[in-house]
Enzyme design. Structure first.
Site, mmCIF file in Angstrom:
data_model
loop_
_atom_site.group_PDB
_atom_site.id
_atom_site.type_symbol
_atom_site.label_atom_id
_atom_site.label_comp_id
_atom_site.label_asym_id
_atom_site.label_seq_id
_atom_site.Cartn_x
_atom_site.Cartn_y
_atom_site.Cartn_z
ATOM 1 N N GLU A 72 0.813 -1.222 0.000
ATOM 2 C CA GLU A 72 0.000 0.000 0.000
ATOM 3 C C GLU A 72 0.843 1.266 0.000
ATOM 4 O O GLU A 72 0.499 2.252 -0.657
ATOM 5 C CB GLU A 72 -0.952 -0.011 1.207
ATOM 6 N N HIS A 141 -10.560 -6.514 8.362
ATOM 7 C CA HIS A 141 -11.354 -6.365 7.143
ATOM 8 C C HIS A 141 -12.640 -5.566 7.376
ATOM 9 O O HIS A 141 -13.478 -5.480 6.473
ATOM 10 C CB HIS A 141 -11.723 -7.738 6.573
#
Length: 338
Positions: A72, A141
């Site tokens: 990321e 998540h």
């Protein structure tokens, strides 16, 4: 109105799932500007883990829909470089909890470059973040980290609450000269809604809150995933004789408190609901500003309903953690009984 015009308007109106509305908005932005490109993990032939970018790789090619390594920080850093060279990158972070390796790039580079350069440099980068709960996912998540970015000057932080806003706001985010954190309520990805594919951009959906339902007794403020919850609360409250006005913030930063204040001055009561942790969450800022500006109109303290101050729980417990219809209705009853 001619039959031909009516037919055109009818063809532009579609009923789309939330995810497909974003996909349509991305496609439209890419058609309008060949400097728009999408990058992220598995966004190419797979179409993303939620299939939000499905079909775009085939249509626009691998130079504009780029599968990246699982890094990321690298995704955001590369996007910054591309933006400096005139591109408009749209980064997908696969899940909310995966954004933290890129946090440094976002908060120390992306957010500050315009200010550091005294306005000479713009970084029109959009970071799409599927966020929130309700899908029974595993750890990391189902986060709601929007307050961390709203606290950082130099970033726009937005979250659509309807399929129409998803379609329009993603285009406005891409067109913006500012970096935009675009939080997508993944628990609503498959909910369908009407979308006008001819709706123009430039309607200030990145800055202006909207009254999603009018009412007279209580103002219920929400954004992103909790807009649908707030509208269900309003329906349930109406059956009990309580009129709830629902304000969809759309943007967490900058915050349109004028629309909220106008509503609260009418109703005299305010409840703020979001999935993020209540403690120091976005609702705290809304509550503070409403209290400052509506002190003499408020008939009760502003109440907040949100996640508890714990890590996001395992899937079997998430429905106890999230602001449910019953929890929000209880807050509405308490604020009216004060």
């Amino acid at each position: 109105m001619t039959a031909q015009v009516e037919a055109v308007q009818h063809n532009n109106m579609k009923t789309l799932p939330f995810a497909k509305a974003i996909n349509a908005g991305l496609r439209q932005a890419m058609l309008q500007d060949d400097k728009v490109m999408i990058m992220g993990e598995d966004v190419g032939p797979l179409g993303g883990v939620f299939r939000v970018t499905e079909g775009l790789h085939k249509e626009f090619g691998e130079d504009r829909v780029v599968d990246t390594p699982l890094a990321e920080s690298g995704i955001i850093g590369t996007a910054i470089g591309l933006a400096l060279r005139g591109y408009r990158p749209v980064c997908e972070i696969q899940f909310d909890g995966f954004i933290f390796p890129g946090f440094d790039q976002i908060t120390t580079q992306l957010a500050k470059m315009h200010y550091r350069s005294r306005g000479r440099l713009n970084l029109p980068v959009v970071i799409r973040v599927p966020f929130g709960g309700g899908i029974g996912a595993v750890e990391h998540h189902s986060e709601s980290p929007e307050a961390l970015f709203a606290h950082t000057a130099g970033l726009r932080v937005v979250s659509p609450g309807s399929a129409q806003d998803a379609y329009t706001m993603i285009q406005e985010a891409i067109a913006s000269p500012d970096p935009v954190l675009f939080f997508e309520p993944k628990g609503r990805y498959w909910e369908k809604g009407p979308v006008d594919l001819a709706a123009p951009i430039g309607s200030n959906t990145l800055t202006d809150a909207v009254v999603a339902r009018s009412g007279t007794d209580v103002t219920l403020v929400a954004y992103g995933p909790t807009v649908a919850t707030a509208l269900r609360v309003a329906e349930a409250a109406a059956a009990e004789g309580t009129s709830v006005e629902v304000v969809d913030l759309r943007a967490i930063s900058p915050l349109d408190t004028d629309t909220v204040v106008q509503s609260v001055k009418k109703t005299g009561h305010c409840v703020v609901v979001h999935e993020a942790v209540t403690y120091m969450g976005p609702g705290a800022e809304v509550a503070a500003q409403v209290t400052e500006r509506c002190f003499y109109e408020l008939q009760a303290p502003v109440l907040r309903v949100g996640g508890f101050h714990t890590p996001y729980p395992v899937a079997k417990l998430e429905h106890d953690y999230l602001p449910s219809l019953d929890r929000v209705l209880d807050a509405v009853d308490r604020v009216l009984a004060h």
